[in-house]
Write a protein that holds these residues in place. Sequence first.
Motif, short mmCIF file in Angstrom:
data_model
loop_
_atom_site.label_atom_id
_atom_site.label_comp_id
_atom_site.label_asym_id
_atom_site.label_seq_id
_atom_site.Cartn_x
_atom_site.Cartn_y
_atom_site.Cartn_z
N PHE A 196 102.98 87.27 -27.58
CA PHE A 196 101.99 86.28 -27.98
C PHE A 196 101.84 86.19 -29.50
N GLU A 197 102.11 87.28 -30.21
CA GLU A 197 101.94 87.27 -31.65
C GLU A 197 102.82 86.22 -32.33
N GLU A 198 103.93 85.83 -31.72
CA GLU A 198 104.78 84.78 -32.29
C GLU A 198 104.04 83.44 -32.31
N VAL A 199 103.40 83.13 -31.22
CA VAL A 199 102.62 81.88 -31.12
C VAL A 199 101.40 81.96 -32.02
N GLU A 200 100.72 83.08 -31.99
CA GLU A 200 99.52 83.27 -32.79
C GLU A 200 99.80 83.10 -34.28
N ALA A 201 100.93 83.63 -34.74
CA ALA A 201 101.30 83.49 -36.14
C ALA A 201 101.50 82.02 -36.51
N MET A 202 102.14 81.27 -35.63
CA MET A 202 102.35 79.84 -35.89
C MET A 202 101.02 79.10 -35.96
N PHE A 203 100.14 79.33 -34.99
CA PHE A 203 98.83 78.67 -34.99
C PHE A 203 98.02 79.06 -36.23
N ASN A 204 98.06 80.31 -36.63
CA ASN A 204 97.32 80.75 -37.81
C ASN A 204 97.83 80.06 -39.08
N LEU A 205 99.14 79.93 -39.20
CA LEU A 205 99.70 79.23 -40.37
C LEU A 205 99.26 77.77 -40.39
N ILE A 206 99.25 77.13 -39.24
CA ILE A 206 98.81 75.73 -39.18
C ILE A 206 97.33 75.65 -39.54
N ASP A 207 96.51 76.52 -38.97
CA ASP A 207 95.08 76.51 -39.27
C ASP A 207 94.82 76.68 -40.76
N GLU A 208 95.55 77.59 -41.41
CA GLU A 208 95.35 77.88 -42.82
C GLU A 208 95.80 76.74 -43.74
N SER A 209 96.71 75.91 -43.27
CA SER A 209 97.24 74.85 -44.14
C SER A 209 96.95 73.44 -43.60
N ILE A 210 95.99 73.33 -42.71
CA ILE A 210 95.71 72.04 -42.06
C ILE A 210 95.40 70.93 -43.07
N ASP A 211 94.81 71.29 -44.19
CA ASP A 211 94.46 70.27 -45.18
C ASP A 211 95.68 69.64 -45.86
N ARG A 212 96.84 70.22 -45.69
CA ARG A 212 98.07 69.68 -46.28
C ARG A 212 98.87 68.83 -45.29
N PHE A 213 98.40 68.74 -44.05
CA PHE A 213 99.10 67.96 -43.04
C PHE A 213 98.80 66.48 -43.19
N PRO A 214 99.77 65.62 -42.95
CA PRO A 214 99.48 64.17 -42.99
C PRO A 214 98.61 63.78 -41.80
N LYS A 215 97.76 62.80 -42.02
CA LYS A 215 96.85 62.34 -40.97
C LYS A 215 97.60 61.93 -39.70
N SER A 216 98.83 61.45 -39.84
CA SER A 216 99.61 61.02 -38.69
C SER A 216 99.86 62.15 -37.69
N LEU A 217 99.81 63.40 -38.14
CA LEU A 217 99.98 64.55 -37.24
C LEU A 217 98.65 65.08 -36.73
N ILE A 218 97.56 64.55 -37.23
CA ILE A 218 96.24 65.07 -36.88
C ILE A 218 95.45 64.11 -35.99
N THR A 219 95.42 62.85 -36.37
CA THR A 219 94.62 61.86 -35.65
C THR A 219 95.07 61.78 -34.19
N GLY A 220 94.13 62.05 -33.30
CA GLY A 220 94.41 62.03 -31.86
C GLY A 220 94.89 63.35 -31.30
N CYS A 221 95.05 64.35 -32.14
CA CYS A 221 95.48 65.68 -31.69
C CYS A 221 94.22 66.52 -31.43
N ASP A 222 93.94 66.76 -30.17
CA ASP A 222 92.71 67.44 -29.78
C ASP A 222 92.55 68.81 -30.43
N ILE A 223 93.64 69.49 -30.63
CA ILE A 223 93.56 70.84 -31.18
C ILE A 223 93.12 70.83 -32.64
#
Length: 132
Positions: free
Chosen positions: A95-122
Amino acid sequence: METDPSSPEGSAIDRWDQLHEVLASQERRMILYSLKDAPKERRLPLPEAAKAPDSSWDSERAAMRLEHSHLPKLAAAGYVRWERDPFCVQRGRHFEEVEAMFNLIDESIDRFPKSLITGCDIYEELYHDVRQ
């Protein structure tokens, strides 16, 4: 002879390929994301753990999809362990493989384009919280 990517001996490339394949389904992402915030040994009820917020679905059909498709794929990767009775899921040995990926996304969410965020429930709520 090809190495089994779910074994500890699987190459890093095999593990990355498997991670990307597993994350390609919203129901699998929801299960994994639900487990990310749960205590390590906690079992989450299914099919509820796979349901995206504000989505409508047939829980009986969802349970069938989970049991016959999504959960075996997640278990083969070592990301979850699951049971039929009671129908539940918990973190697996990798599970740590998945957790690491989610943590990296959470930490850098402000750098993601809106097209990957809008409508994404997570990530939609997290993105808006960070942007304010």
